[in-house]
Design a protein around this motif. Structure first.
Motif, PDB file in Angstrom:
ATOM      1  N   PHE A   1       0.822  -1.189   0.000  1.00 28.14           N
ATOM      2  CA  PHE A   1       0.000   0.000   0.000  1.00 28.14           C
ATOM      3  C   PHE A   1       0.866   1.253   0.000  1.00 28.14           C
ATOM      4  CE2 PHE A   1      -2.457  -3.435   1.915  1.00 28.14           C
ATOM      5  CZ  PHE A   1      -3.585  -3.404   1.103  1.00 28.14           C
ATOM      6  N   ARG A   2       0.274   2.375  -0.390  1.00 26.80           N
ATOM      7  CA  ARG A   2       1.042   3.634  -0.415  1.00 26.80           C
ATOM      8  C   ARG A   2       1.654   3.919   0.952  1.00 26.80           C
ATOM      9  NH1 ARG A   2       1.781   4.039  -5.768  1.00 26.80           N
ATOM     10  NH2 ARG A   2      -0.132   4.545  -6.905  1.00 26.80           N
ATOM     11  N   ALA A   3       0.873   3.686   2.006  1.00 24.20           N
ATOM     12  CA  ALA A   3       1.385   3.781   3.379  1.00 24.20           C
ATOM     13  C   ALA A   3       1.465   2.359   3.912  1.00 24.20           C
ATOM     14  CB  ALA A   3       0.460   4.629   4.240  1.00 24.20           C
ATOM     15  N   ASP A   4       2.664   1.876   4.143  1.00 27.60           N
ATOM     16  CA  ASP A   4       2.858   0.486   4.555  1.00 27.60           C
ATOM     17  C   ASP A   4       3.833   0.468   5.732  1.00 27.60           C
ATOM     18  OD1 ASP A   4       3.031  -2.458   4.384  1.00 27.60           O
ATOM     19  OD2 ASP A   4       2.320  -2.187   2.328  1.00 27.60           O
TER      20      ASP A   4
ATOM     21  N   GLY B   1      -5.255   4.601  10.176  1.00 29.74           N
ATOM     22  CA  GLY B   1      -5.525   4.681   8.750  1.00 29.74           C
ATOM     23  C   GLY B   1      -4.744   3.744   7.860  1.00 29.74           C
ATOM     24  N   LEU B   2      -3.983   2.815   8.443  1.00 32.81           N
ATOM     25  CA  LEU B   2      -3.266   1.843   7.615  1.00 32.81           C
ATOM     26  C   LEU B   2      -4.250   0.869   6.972  1.00 32.81           C
ATOM     27  CD1 LEU B   2      -0.279   1.116  10.006  1.00 32.81           C
ATOM     28  CD2 LEU B   2      -0.071   2.110   7.723  1.00 32.81           C
TER      29      LEU B   2
ATOM     30  N   LEU C   1       6.395   7.637 -10.004  1.00 26.41           N
ATOM     31  CA  LEU C   1       5.713   7.879  -8.740  1.00 26.41           C
ATOM     32  C   LEU C   1       4.622   6.842  -8.495  1.00 26.41           C
ATOM     33  CD1 LEU C   1       5.391   9.715  -6.251  1.00 26.41           C
ATOM     34  CD2 LEU C   1       3.803  11.120  -7.593  1.00 26.41           C
ATOM     35  N   ASP C   2       3.946   6.410  -9.544  1.00 23.99           N
ATOM     36  CA  ASP C   2       2.864   5.449  -9.385  1.00 23.99           C
ATOM     37  C   ASP C   2       3.361   4.079  -8.941  1.00 23.99           C
ATOM     38  OD1 ASP C   2       0.042   4.958  -9.554  1.00 23.99           O
ATOM     39  OD2 ASP C   2       0.459   3.680 -11.280  1.00 23.99           O
ATOM     40  N   GLN C   3       4.674   3.826  -9.071  1.00 23.91           N
ATOM     41  CA  GLN C   3       5.243   2.555  -8.623  1.00 23.91           C
ATOM     42  C   GLN C   3       5.901   2.666  -7.253  1.00 23.91           C
ATOM     43  OE1 GLN C   3       7.267   1.539 -12.699  1.00 23.91           O
ATOM     44  NE2 GLN C   3       7.033  -0.400 -11.594  1.00 23.91           N
ATOM     45  N   LEU C   4       5.749   3.809  -6.598  1.00 25.51           N
ATOM     46  CA  LEU C   4       6.374   4.034  -5.296  1.00 25.51           C
ATOM     47  C   LEU C   4       5.352   4.003  -4.166  1.00 25.51           C
ATOM     48  CD1 LEU C   4       8.843   6.940  -6.172  1.00 25.51           C
ATOM     49  CD2 LEU C   4       9.410   4.527  -5.801  1.00 25.51           C
ATOM     50  N   CYS C   5       5.821   3.604  -2.995  1.00 24.32           N
ATOM     51  CA  CYS C   5       5.051   3.621  -1.756  1.00 24.32           C
ATOM     52  C   CYS C   5       5.998   4.100  -0.651  1.00 24.32           C
ATOM     53  CB  CYS C   5       4.504   2.240  -1.419  1.00 24.32           C
ATOM     54  SG  CYS C   5       3.447   1.502  -2.690  1.00 24.32           S
ATOM     55  N   LEU C   6       5.499   4.212   0.575  1.00 20.15           N
ATOM     56  CA  LEU C   6       6.291   4.762   1.680  1.00 20.15           C
ATOM     57  C   LEU C   6       6.131   3.904   2.930  1.00 20.15           C
ATOM     58  CD1 LEU C   6       8.025   7.194   2.749  1.00 20.15           C
ATOM     59  CD2 LEU C   6       5.840   8.283   3.355  1.00 20.15           C
ATOM     60  N   SER C   7       7.236   3.742   3.670  1.00 18.68           N
ATOM     61  CA  SER C   7       7.199   2.982   4.927  1.00 18.68           C
ATOM     62  C   SER C   7       8.370   3.399   5.812  1.00 18.68           C
ATOM     63  CB  SER C   7       7.303   1.477   4.641  1.00 18.68           C
ATOM     64  OG  SER C   7       8.644   1.107   4.351  1.00 18.68           O
TER      65      SER C   7
ATOM     66  N   GLU D   1      -0.475  10.037   6.521  1.00 17.26           N
ATOM     67  CA  GLU D   1      -0.772  11.403   6.088  1.00 17.26           C
ATOM     68  C   GLU D   1       0.015  11.765   4.839  1.00 17.26           C
ATOM     69  OE1 GLU D   1       0.227  13.627   9.552  1.00 17.26           O
ATOM     70  OE2 GLU D   1      -1.582  13.045  10.663  1.00 17.26           O
ATOM     71  N   LEU D   2       1.286  11.389   4.814  1.00 10.03           N
ATOM     72  CA  LEU D   2       2.126  11.682   3.649  1.00 10.03           C
ATOM     73  C   LEU D   2       1.619  10.955   2.403  1.00 10.03           C
ATOM     74  CD1 LEU D   2       5.685  11.654   5.227  1.00 10.03           C
ATOM     75  CD2 LEU D   2       4.776  13.476   3.778  1.00 10.03           C
ATOM     76  N   ALA D   3       1.182   9.733   2.588  1.00  9.74           N
ATOM     77  CA  ALA D   3       0.654   8.983   1.448  1.00  9.74           C
ATOM     78  C   ALA D   3      -0.563   9.680   0.856  1.00  9.74           C
ATOM     79  CB  ALA D   3       0.301   7.558   1.869  1.00  9.74           C
ATOM     80  N   ASP D   4      -1.425  10.218   1.711  1.00  9.51           N
ATOM     81  CA  ASP D   4      -2.594  10.964   1.228  1.00  9.51           C
ATOM     82  C   ASP D   4      -2.168  12.226   0.500  1.00  9.51           C
ATOM     83  OD1 ASP D   4      -4.342   9.118   2.247  1.00  9.51           O
ATOM     84  OD2 ASP D   4      -4.785  10.240   4.082  1.00  9.51           O
ATOM     85  N   GLU D   5      -1.147  12.891   1.018  1.00  5.59           N
ATOM     86  CA  GLU D   5      -0.699  14.157   0.417  1.00  5.59           C
ATOM     87  C   GLU D   5       0.035  13.938  -0.907  1.00  5.59           C
ATOM     88  OE1 GLU D   5       1.564  16.202   3.414  1.00  5.59           O
ATOM     89  OE2 GLU D   5      -0.042  16.004   4.907  1.00  5.59           O
TER      90      GLU D   5
END
Length: 369
Positions: A9-12, A59-60, A326-332, A360-364
């Motif tokens: 997920f974008r936020a993982d 929100g995860l 960017l569409d292939q990136l996520c954050l953790s 929050e960063l994933a949403d932004e």
């Protein structure tokens, strides 16, 4: 750009969470014989349920059990495999601290014939309203730090058969988790990142291995484990340079392994730590294939409680887009918060604040729900 509805997920997050005080107390009492296994499990169950709810509340879109039933991120899985003995050995040396004195010895044919971690996953799944994520060590970790010297020559005079058996055992494990309902599995690794460090290459040679050949061997081993992976199961790999009490073992960018790791493995995604200069730059990401795979950037450190600047994280994401869309990136976070039961040096509130900031960063960055 949008949020992802399937893992990663974008936020993982990587998986392990700090053990609450009540759990640490219960484990200590159990070790002293003051409470039985059932009483310890009751505390584990309660604290895992709380951790699941907390992950959902911030929100995860995934939740793990925090690895709260484990002492080690890897040995607890290894000891459940056929052919493996856990032995006393010199402690693993991190920068400034050492771990408990344990290692594995492969004395018989390696195989997978069921595992307690399957039951751990079933408990997680039964209590999740989001995607349950399970973590187990990667097959490469079963070899790298112990090397040829810890693989019995009586059991395996030829390492070719060893690689075949290890790949098959992990393949059986992946299928067993799938059959239990797992659709998001993460293989945790230290071998790929550590072998980028010249000092670790030296130690590898001393153990009787050739570090120049290992990336290709580990790629084949990983693919053998994934060969029978069902199409609707996501398997990712997290790779780091060591994580114990907020310290580390190795340093060095991913260049030494990038082509094999990113270009020649059949994984669905990669979690790479990028929280410090020890991980090097983003240049090795040029090997990352365009298409369906995801790269999860570990830009938020789990080694300290200081909250990063959102703007700094966004700048780093932007830098990474020079090599990966960017569409292939996520954050953790770059690693778990407690790869061993001792945990990293930060407070639980700081841990949750970091994970909340990632959401929050994933949403932004990628847009809201």
């Amino acid at each position: 750009m949008s949020q992802r509805t399937k893992p990663p997920f974008r936020a993982d997050h990587v998986g392990s969470l700090l053990r609450p005080a009540a759990l640490k107390e219960a484990r200590a009492k159990h070790e002293k014989g003051e409470i039985d296994a059932a009483a310890l499990k009751a505390v584990e169950d309660r604290e895992i349920e709380r951790a699941i709810k907390k992950q959902e509340e911030i929100g995860l879109k995934l939740a793990t059990d925090g690895e709260m039933r484990r002492s080690w991120w890897h040995f607890d899985f290894f000891r459940g495999l056929e052919g493996v003995d856990l032995i006393e050995a010199p402690p693993i040396k991190f920068h400034g601290v050492v771990t408990k004195s344990q290692a594995i010895k492969i004395n018989r044919k390696v195989d997978f014939a069921g595992h307690l971690h399957i039951e751990h996953f079933k408990f997680l799944k039964a209590h999740c309203n989001v995607t349950p994520k399970m973590t187990i060590p990667a097959p490469s970790t079963f070899h790298f730090r112990q090397g040829r010297q810890m693989v019995s020559k009586e059991a395996y005079p030829d390492l070719g058969q060893f690689w075949e058996d290890v790949g098959a055992a992990w393949g059986k494990a992946i299928r067993a988790f799938y059959d239990a309902g797992c659709r998001y599995l993460q293989l945790d690794d230290t071998a790929w990142a550590m072998i980028c460090d010249p000092n670790e290459q030296k130690h590898s040679r001393e153990r009787g291995d050739d570090p120049d050949k290992l990336p290709a061997i580990y790629a084949r081993l990983t693919n053998a484990a994934l060969k029978a992976k069902p199409a609707d199961m996501t398997v990712t790999m997290h790779s780091c340079r060591g994580n114990f009490r907020s310290t580390f073992i190795a340093s060095g960018g991913y260049e030494f392994v990038a082509e094999q790791l990113l270009g020649n493995t059949d994984l669905d995604g990669y979690f790479l730590e990028y929280d410090s200069d020890r991980a090097g730059g983003f240049e090795p990401l040029r090997y990352f294939p365009k298409g369906k795979k995801q790269l999860v950037l570990g830009l938020v450190t789990s080694k300290s409680g200081k909250l990063e600047s959102k703007d700094d994280i966004k700048r780093r994401i932007d830098e990474a887009t020079k090599y990966v869309a960017l569409d292939q990136l996520c954050l953790s976070p770059q690693c778990g918060f407690a790869s061993t039961e001792e945990g990293n040096v930060l407070a639980e509130e700081e841990q949750w604040a970091k994970l909340r900031m990632i959401v929050e960063l994933a949403d932004e960055v990628w847009g809201g729900k």
